[in-house]
Design a protein around this motif. Structure first.
Motif, mmCIF file in Angstrom:
data_model
loop_
_atom_site.group_PDB
_atom_site.id
_atom_site.type_symbol
_atom_site.label_atom_id
_atom_site.label_comp_id
_atom_site.label_asym_id
_atom_site.label_seq_id
_atom_site.Cartn_x
_atom_site.Cartn_y
_atom_site.Cartn_z
ATOM 1 N N MET A 1 -36.429 -19.968 -27.583
ATOM 2 C CA MET A 1 -37.256 -21.120 -27.949
ATOM 3 C C MET A 1 -38.715 -20.705 -27.892
ATOM 4 S SD MET A 1 -35.087 -23.622 -28.523
ATOM 5 C CE MET A 1 -35.972 -25.161 -28.309
ATOM 6 N N MET A 2 -39.394 -20.770 -29.034
ATOM 7 C CA MET A 2 -40.799 -20.373 -29.072
ATOM 8 C C MET A 2 -41.651 -21.526 -29.567
ATOM 9 S SD MET A 2 -40.837 -16.393 -30.274
ATOM 10 C CE MET A 2 -39.757 -16.617 -31.675
ATOM 11 N N ASP A 3 -42.893 -21.537 -29.106
ATOM 12 C CA ASP A 3 -43.808 -22.612 -29.459
ATOM 13 C C ASP A 3 -44.784 -22.151 -30.535
ATOM 14 O OD1 ASP A 3 -42.597 -24.429 -27.719
ATOM 15 O OD2 ASP A 3 -43.795 -23.754 -26.028
ATOM 16 N N GLU A 4 -46.061 -22.132 -30.227
ATOM 17 C CA GLU A 4 -47.092 -21.863 -31.224
ATOM 18 C C GLU A 4 -47.300 -20.362 -31.462
ATOM 19 O OE1 GLU A 4 -48.711 -24.231 -32.914
ATOM 20 O OE2 GLU A 4 -47.655 -25.846 -31.862
ATOM 21 N N GLU A 5 -47.801 -20.049 -32.646
ATOM 22 C CA GLU A 5 -48.215 -18.679 -32.964
ATOM 23 C C GLU A 5 -49.702 -18.535 -32.636
ATOM 24 O OE1 GLU A 5 -46.642 -16.890 -36.739
ATOM 25 O OE2 GLU A 5 -46.109 -18.980 -37.124
ATOM 26 N N ARG A 6 -50.046 -17.464 -31.945
ATOM 27 C CA ARG A 6 -51.437 -17.191 -31.601
ATOM 28 C C ARG A 6 -51.831 -15.827 -32.154
ATOM 29 N NH1 ARG A 6 -52.417 -22.413 -29.892
ATOM 30 N NH2 ARG A 6 -50.807 -23.011 -28.383
ATOM 31 N N TYR A 7 -53.126 -15.661 -32.462
ATOM 32 C CA TYR A 7 -53.587 -14.418 -33.067
ATOM 33 C C TYR A 7 -54.769 -13.856 -32.276
ATOM 34 C CZ TYR A 7 -50.698 -16.001 -36.920
ATOM 35 O OH TYR A 7 -49.633 -16.424 -37.672
ATOM 36 N N TYR A 8 -54.651 -12.570 -31.958
ATOM 37 C CA TYR A 8 -55.721 -11.884 -31.222
ATOM 38 C C TYR A 8 -56.050 -10.572 -31.916
ATOM 39 C CZ TYR A 8 -55.392 -15.103 -27.268
ATOM 40 O OH TYR A 8 -55.416 -16.217 -26.476
ATOM 41 N N ASP A 9 -57.338 -10.345 -32.079
ATOM 42 C CA ASP A 9 -57.848 -9.075 -32.606
ATOM 43 C C ASP A 9 -58.536 -8.380 -31.452
ATOM 44 O OD1 ASP A 9 -59.547 -7.068 -33.769
ATOM 45 O OD2 ASP A 9 -59.267 -8.053 -35.708
ATOM 46 N N LEU A 10 -58.106 -7.156 -31.145
ATOM 47 C CA LEU A 10 -58.651 -6.442 -29.991
ATOM 48 C C LEU A 10 -60.156 -6.219 -30.096
ATOM 49 C CD1 LEU A 10 -55.842 -3.788 -29.328
ATOM 50 C CD2 LEU A 10 -56.228 -5.973 -28.174
#
Length: 317
Positions: free
Chosen positions: A178-187
């Motif tokens: 069960m997964m919720d929101e997608e998040r995005y990170y740029d190093l």
């Protein structure tokens, strides 16, 4: 430059002064927790709060930036107050606090996991729904001088499940199901610090031995994974071979993949919670880009600013 703001309520009171808040949320630990740190004195007058706040008071924590608005970061209950070290700390727990009630001693036979979960919910006097992905049956389950919390913790330790409360429902699922929101990170953009190591699956061999205790006192074993690396032994609540193998394969999946191990630390934006997915981008090494399951998030808020430490689980893609 963003302006910090917060709204924290405990019982009938709203906090007007604050040193720090630290919130730890995880799908691998039964409870989410928050520690609110207050200054021990204000204007040279000692703070007297123990006669105003008590165990079991409702807690609501919101904070963020004035420019972007506040987020609901935590809701739960005051568990205890400590006054050591020159300051006052309010230790809080999410709704799992409500399961810390004694249950009647009982020996259950041929009980399905779902029926056991319903029994725990009812035994603690809670009107919660149950959403459980597992379907095994316990040959024998003993409840002896235990709270509902103790029973849930034992179940989680034996099956390695993600177990949490959300919107009036007790969830029990295999990790990552069960997964919720997608998040995005740029190093290079919205990551403040990183503690990451990129590893290949071929370098992380693991053999998992799943053990189940049979009614006659003997132990049944099922092995998954590969030899030549780390050996892990785990208990299984069921002696069904398919269930034991699935448990072992799940543990192998969690430990062997091409990708990052470790954590990243960002600011309060974007929001990130356990069971979210995080997509990492590294413009210098595009082959390392990937999406990961978030196992835990530790959020800090103080006069020095706000930050989120995000622990990565297994790779999703």
């Amino acid at each position: 430059m963003y302006t910090m703001t917060y709204d924290i309520e405990i019982g009938e009171y709203k906090l007007g002064m604050l040193d720090k808040v630290e919130i730890h949320r995880s799908v691998e630990q039964l409870s989410d927790t928050a520690v609110i740190t207050l200054p021990a004195s204000q204007y040279n007058n000692a703070l007297e709060i123990e006669d105003k706040l008590k165990r079991g008071d409702a807690v609501s924590i919101m904070f963020g930036y004035e420019e972007s608005g506040m987020e609901g970061e935590f809701s739960g209950w005051l568990q205890r107050i400590s006054t050591d070290g020159g300051n006052i700390k309010l230790h809080c727990e999410d709704d799992m606090f409500l399961f810390r009630r004694e249950m009647p001693n009982e020996v259950l036979k041929k009980a399905t996991l779902e029926s056991l979960l319903h029994k725990v919910v009812a035994g603690c006097g809670l009107g919660l729904k149950v959403d459980c992905s597992y379907s095994w049956t316990y040959d024998r389950f003993v409840i002896n001088n235990a709270t509902g919390y103790d029973v849930l913790k034992k179940i989680q330790e034996e099956c390695g499940a993600d177990m949490y409360l959300c919107n009036g429902t007790l969830h029990v699922h295999p990790p990552g199901e069960m997964m919720d929101e997608e998040r995005y990170y740029d190093l290079a953009v919205n990551v403040k610090e990183e503690n990451l190591t990129y590893r290949r699956a071929a370098d992380k061999k693991v053999k998992v031995v799943v053990k189940a205790l049979l009614p006659d006192g003997t132990v049944k074993e099922v092995e998954t994974g590969s030899t030549g690396g780390e050996k892990i032994e785990i208990r299984s609540p069921t002696s069904d071979e398919a269930g034991m193998r699935a448990r072992g394969e799940l543990e192998v999946k969690r430990r062997t993949f091409d990708g990052y191990e470790g954590s990243i630390t960002g600011w309060l934006i974007p929001m990130c919670r356990p069971a979210d997915s995080v997509t990492l981008r590294d413009k210098d090494y595009p082959y390392k880009d990937g999406t990961y399951f978030v196992t835990s998030v530790t959020t800090e808020f103080s006069k020095d600013g706000g930050k989120r430490k995000i622990d990565l689980g297994f790779r999703l893609s």
